[in-house]
Design a protein around this motif. Sequence first.
Motif, PDB file in Angstrom:
ATOM      1  N   UNK A 144       0.965  -1.197   0.094  1.00 38.08           N
ATOM      2  CA  UNK A 144      -0.150  -0.136  -0.086  1.00 38.08           C
ATOM      3  C   UNK A 144       0.781   1.357   0.143  1.00 38.08           C
ATOM      4  N   UNK A 145       1.799   1.305   0.777  1.00 33.16           N
ATOM      5  CA  UNK A 145       2.821   2.513   0.849  1.00 33.16           C
ATOM      6  C   UNK A 145       3.366   2.700  -0.524  1.00 33.16           C
ATOM      7  N   UNK A 146       3.914   1.510  -1.121  1.00 34.90           N
ATOM      8  CA  UNK A 146       4.445   1.725  -2.392  1.00 34.90           C
ATOM      9  C   UNK A 146       3.766   2.414  -3.486  1.00 34.90           C
ATOM     10  N   UNK A 147       2.300   1.781  -3.405  1.00 36.52           N
ATOM     11  CA  UNK A 147       1.591   2.385  -4.453  1.00 36.52           C
ATOM     12  C   UNK A 147       0.987   3.880  -3.986  1.00 36.52           C
ATOM     13  N   UNK A 148       1.028   4.095  -2.774  1.00 34.97           N
ATOM     14  CA  UNK A 148       0.624   5.634  -2.507  1.00 34.97           C
ATOM     15  C   UNK A 148       1.744   6.770  -2.861  1.00 34.97           C
ATOM     16  N   UNK A 149       3.169   6.309  -2.663  1.00 27.40           N
ATOM     17  CA  UNK A 149       4.085   6.958  -2.943  1.00 27.40           C
ATOM     18  C   UNK A 149       4.407   7.083  -4.528  1.00 27.40           C
TER      19      UNK A 149
END
Length: 492
Positions: A294-299
């Motif tokens: 999730x954090x990789x997709x957000x960034x």
Amino acid sequence: MKQDDAAAFSGGQPQPLQGEWLLCDLDGTLIASDMLDESFWAASAHNPLAPLGAARALASGGRSGLKAQLAGLTTVAPEVLPYRAPVLELLESWRAAGGRCALVTASDERIARAIADHLGLFDAVHGSTAGQNLKGAAKAAFILEHYGAQVTYVGDSAADLAVWQSVERGITVAAPQALRRKAEATPAQILHMETAPPETGHRLPPLLRALRPHQWLKNLLIFLPMLAAHALELSTFLQSLVAFVAFSLVASSVYVLNDLLDLAADRAHPRKRHRPFASGALPLRTGFWLAPGLVLAGFALALTLGPVFLAVMALYYALTTAYSFRLKRLAILDICTLAALYAMRVVAGGAATGIELSAWLLAFTIFLFFSLAAVKRQAELVDNQASGREAAAGRGYRTEDLMLVSMMAVASGYLSVLVMALYVESEAVQGLYATPQALWGACGVLLYWLSRCVLLTHRGEMHDDPVVFALRDRTSQVCMVLILGLFTAGSF
């Protein structure tokens, strides 16, 4: 399948002979979780550097070394684990009928003994040690050596097939159809035990609940700079929308991480214990890929909005991660952090669109959300008071702090109304609103709503998250519509 021992399963229920052994697995069988994962997250909650030590232990001592390392770092509270009720009932009825029960698990033996001591249902306990990982073929060999083949083994995974190949009888717990067919193909006589939903349900609903999509509504604050500046162009809206999605993905990553680090406190909470990871509806191992994904997709989305927005999101993620590991346990500072995180959403909206933020907007946001964060803590302390607990689990507050926290909620909320009132009389509002007098009505509605929130919380009628409560409460919905209507009316 052997048929000569059918009497042992008369009536579809296992019936022991006098003194016969029932051997029960732990992970996924006795509990709807895995103690290796439980130990990892419990250790990480106490020490953010614990994963590094776990990696070294795995490299040097394998899985058995990893289990021993994690078991030595922390203690998992056995009283709050997500036990499977049907398995507990089986153990109780087996012993009542004259049989004996043993816990045989690949989890560390120290953890297994703590659980067995808590339950008081086992006559013997066997678990992994630093030199032996009691799983699969190793477990099957151990059982044959110490108990022989004439036992009933209760398990839940493909690793248990090696045991069912060696013993007389077996019981699967919450097993998928493919595993059931493989178990039935072994020489053992097999029964299947169902468990109540959500344990046997589809994984998608608890996965979505773990993301807390209802909390994404907080990220609507990203649109506030656009609305406050009356910059309603399509390009500005699309920039805010991308920022909203990026923030929602990163926020969900933090929610997942927070739930994994806060398992013990959540399981002790009357409502949070139903969360997917705390209840066992979602395997803890899911969090190992869900949070970073999730954090990789957000960034990745944040990169499309420029370096300033990316920096704001990085700071937001760092602060929320610090909150999950440490800050949420520090009284007052946790409320300040929550208020800052709300304000950062507004800052992110300005960074995504290039709109300069006014001091009025930032001051209003900080005071308002400090108040709501204090209401959240107030609700938890009211729950503690009702249940007779002296301290809030996983928090830096005692029940005796309730009055002070309530005062902070009221004072900060009223300051946000004061900031709005001063803004209505400022020169800045004259250029944006044709009829700024209408905004006085919004001040009155906000004053009423904040007072009502504190009152309901004092009575124990507030959801522990006031934002979620506002979205579900009819009176709060009416107040929000009135405030939006008054601001709209002020524009004409």
